[in-house]
Design an enzyme around this catalytic site. Structure first.
Site, short mmCIF file in Angstrom:
data_model
loop_
_atom_site.label_atom_id
_atom_site.label_comp_id
_atom_site.label_asym_id
_atom_site.label_seq_id
_atom_site.Cartn_x
_atom_site.Cartn_y
_atom_site.Cartn_z
N HIS A 193 -43.91 -6.13 13.48
CA HIS A 193 -44.79 -4.79 13.29
C HIS A 193 -44.77 -4.20 14.64
O HIS A 193 -44.53 -5.04 15.72
CB HIS A 193 -46.11 -5.14 13.16
CG HIS A 193 -47.13 -3.88 13.32
ND1 HIS A 193 -47.34 -2.95 12.31
CD2 HIS A 193 -47.67 -3.37 14.53
CE1 HIS A 193 -47.89 -1.94 12.95
NE2 HIS A 193 -48.20 -2.30 14.16
N ASP A 213 -12.05 -1.22 -8.38
CA ASP A 213 -12.56 -0.23 -9.39
C ASP A 213 -11.25 0.13 -10.39
O ASP A 213 -11.77 0.73 -11.46
CB ASP A 213 -12.41 1.18 -8.62
CG ASP A 213 -13.64 1.24 -7.81
OD1 ASP A 213 -14.48 0.34 -7.79
OD2 ASP A 213 -13.94 2.27 -6.91
N GLU A 234 -27.05 17.72 -14.18
CA GLU A 234 -27.05 16.30 -14.68
C GLU A 234 -27.29 16.30 -16.30
O GLU A 234 -28.09 16.57 -16.54
CB GLU A 234 -27.96 15.24 -14.13
CG GLU A 234 -28.22 13.87 -14.76
CD GLU A 234 -26.76 13.15 -14.71
OE1 GLU A 234 -26.39 12.67 -15.79
OE2 GLU A 234 -26.17 13.10 -13.62
N ALA A 236 -17.65 -0.32 -3.22
CA ALA A 236 -16.75 -1.08 -2.41
C ALA A 236 -17.19 -2.71 -2.06
O ALA A 236 -16.43 -3.38 -1.97
CB ALA A 236 -16.59 -0.33 -1.28
N GLU A 285 0.77 -1.25 0.03
CA GLU A 285 -0.07 -0.11 0.04
C GLU A 285 0.93 1.21 -0.12
O GLU A 285 1.73 1.32 0.72
CB GLU A 285 -1.06 0.07 1.11
CG GLU A 285 -1.86 1.38 1.45
CD GLU A 285 -2.68 1.63 0.04
OE1 GLU A 285 -2.38 2.77 -0.22
OE2 GLU A 285 -3.04 0.73 -0.29
#
Length: 471
Positions: free
Chosen positions: A449, A315, A206, A324, A35
């Site tokens: 419930h 990714d 957008e 993820a 890393e």
């Protein structure tokens, strides 16, 4: 050359890489991980976790503002931005520290530095002082992730001051007075929702005809109405022509859905329009690892690249969606393939997606439109939260659950939720799809419930019988 030969070397310690390393170690493989920056990768440090920490602060602020209706009066309510950021940082520190602990627990060797493939079975690691070490591995898993994508053609180049990536937006010195968010996918709507609650005047832009365009059309429409009611300005079907820094702010030039040109002046602009893979300078060409024209590593269903013994996950790989939990699943798959286990490929059509804006949205499986495109004879069932007791108690009665099912055999093809706790409720839907549940089998499952999740049983009832009970 290192004296240690590993069965697996993982490059990248994000939610794909560190999970792959843990699973490999669990399977008895001698494992190392490399890393270059921080344990936990983007998700834990500058992505999922810190974003949700900020969103939680925003939700608490919104609840406090609404407290009077529940008999809870908070006088002189204010936002302490420094404390918000401090809490976010503490959450990140706790989570990343946990990853380090998991590495030690599983006896995974951690190499801090930048990795580069150096021929078959070799990885060169360069630390921060420029010192190099070559480690050998029978198998290599590339899990280097991705970064926010810039668009230089329109001036969308991150400077961290006026033109921001999602990373920059996590650590601003103060809440901006005004903010344009370009891109209304999950990242865009989360930041738009968050910063609006914190007090910014927000415009969400957008290019496609609707926000959260990967979601079911009815979910997009409901979210657009909900954000609009909160005061967020939405420009869908708008094309950004240029971002220009001027007068201590940013001018965003757009052409709206009607073809009219506009110029919006704001303090800051956040660009959230996709990702670019971190695959440069890895030595992929020399190792024979094929990438596509965008730089994503090409893999097969078992996460194998074109080079023997080299895998890619998360990714940086060509697989989508960029999530993820998908990366973690790919990491486990790759480790089990390396260990010689019999495994099934990932069904990418049944991966849940969650967006933590207010209201939350979540989905898994096919939208109604996609199901029809694929030739299914579709039936639909919906249940609005206005008919749910727990949602009424929470004061969050807007939104609904929508189930898309196949008519002949009643198999559930997709579940789409907008409303309270949507990102938690989707868990039952995920299990339903993975087990090929029918709308009737969900309907016959007794839901407790009062809970928010019993709305899913009601939606299933509407799908199976044509009508829900409590609406």
């Amino acid at each position: 050359m290192s004296d240690t030969a590993y069965d697996v070397v993982v490059i990248g310690a994000g939610p794909g890489g560190y999970v792959a390393a843990i699973r490999a170690a669990q399977l008895g493989l001698k494992t190392a991980i490399v890393e270059r920056q921080f344990m936990g990768g983007v998700c834990l440090n500058i992505g999922c976790i810190p974003t949700k920490a900020l969103l939680h602060s925003a939700d608490l602020l919104e609840e406090a503002r609404e407290g009077k209706r529940y008999g809870v009066i908070a006088e002189k309510l204010s936002l302490d931005w420094d404390a918000v950021i401090k809490n976010k940082d503490q959450v990140v520190k706790t989570m990343t520290g946990g990853v380090g602990l998991l590495m030690r627990k599983n006896k995974i060797t951690v190499h801090n530095g930048t990795a580069r493939l150096a021929g078959r079975g070799s990885v060169v690691v360069t630390d921060g002082d420029g010192k190099q070490e070559t480690i050998s591995a029978k198998n290599i898993i590339i899990a280097t992730g991705a970064r926010p994508r810039e668009i230089p053609q329109i001036g969308a180049v991150f400077d961290g001051e006026r033109i921001l990536s999602s990373t920059h937006a996590l650590a601003l010195p103060a809440v901006p007075k005004s903010l344009v968010v370009i891109g209304a996918g999950a990242i865009g709507v989360e930041f738009a929702s968050m910063y609006h609650t914190f007090g910014a005047e927000v415009t969400l832009i957008e290019a496609l005809p609707r926000i959260v365009p990967v979601e079911d059309e009815e979910i997009s429409a409901e979210l657009s109405r909900a954000l609009g009611r909160r005061g967020i300005k939405i420009l869908a079907g708008a094309r950004v022509g240029a971002l220009e820094k001027a007068d201590g702010g940013v001018t965003v030039k757009i052409t709206d859905a009607d073809g009219n040109e506009q110029a919006i002046s704001v303090e800051r602009a956040l660009v959230g329009v996709g990702i670019a893979p971190n695959t440069a300078d890895l030595g992929l060409d020399d190792a024979g690892v094929a990438i596509d024209q965008r730089g994503f590593v090409q893999v097969d269903a078992m996460m194998r690249t074109s080079a023997e013994g080299v895998y890619a996950i998360g990714d940086c790989a060509i697989t989508t969606p960029w999530l993820a939990h998908k990366s973690s699943a790919e990491g486990i798959l790759a480790a089990e393939v390396i260990a010689g286990h019999h495994v099934q490929p990932i069904n990418y059509g049944k991966i849940p997606g969650c967006t933590y804006c207010n209201p939350e949205i979540a989905s898994v499986g096919l939208s109604e439109a996609k199901a029809r495109e694929q030739g299914y004879d579709v039936k639909i069932g919906k249940f609005p939260f206005v008919g749910n007791g727990k949602a009424t108690i929470l004061g969050q009665r807007n939104g609904f659950i929508k189930i898309v099912a196949e008519n002949r055999y009643d198999e559930v093809l997709g579940v789409h939720i907008i409303g309270p706790h949507a990102t938690e409720l989707i868990a039952e839907a995920g299990i339903a799809l993975s087990h090929e549940a029918t709308s009737e089998s969900i309907m016959r499952t007794i839901h407790a419930h009062p809970t928010v999740y019993e709305a899913l049983g009601e939606a299933a009832h509407a799908t199976a019988t044509g009508a829900a009970i409590h609406i």
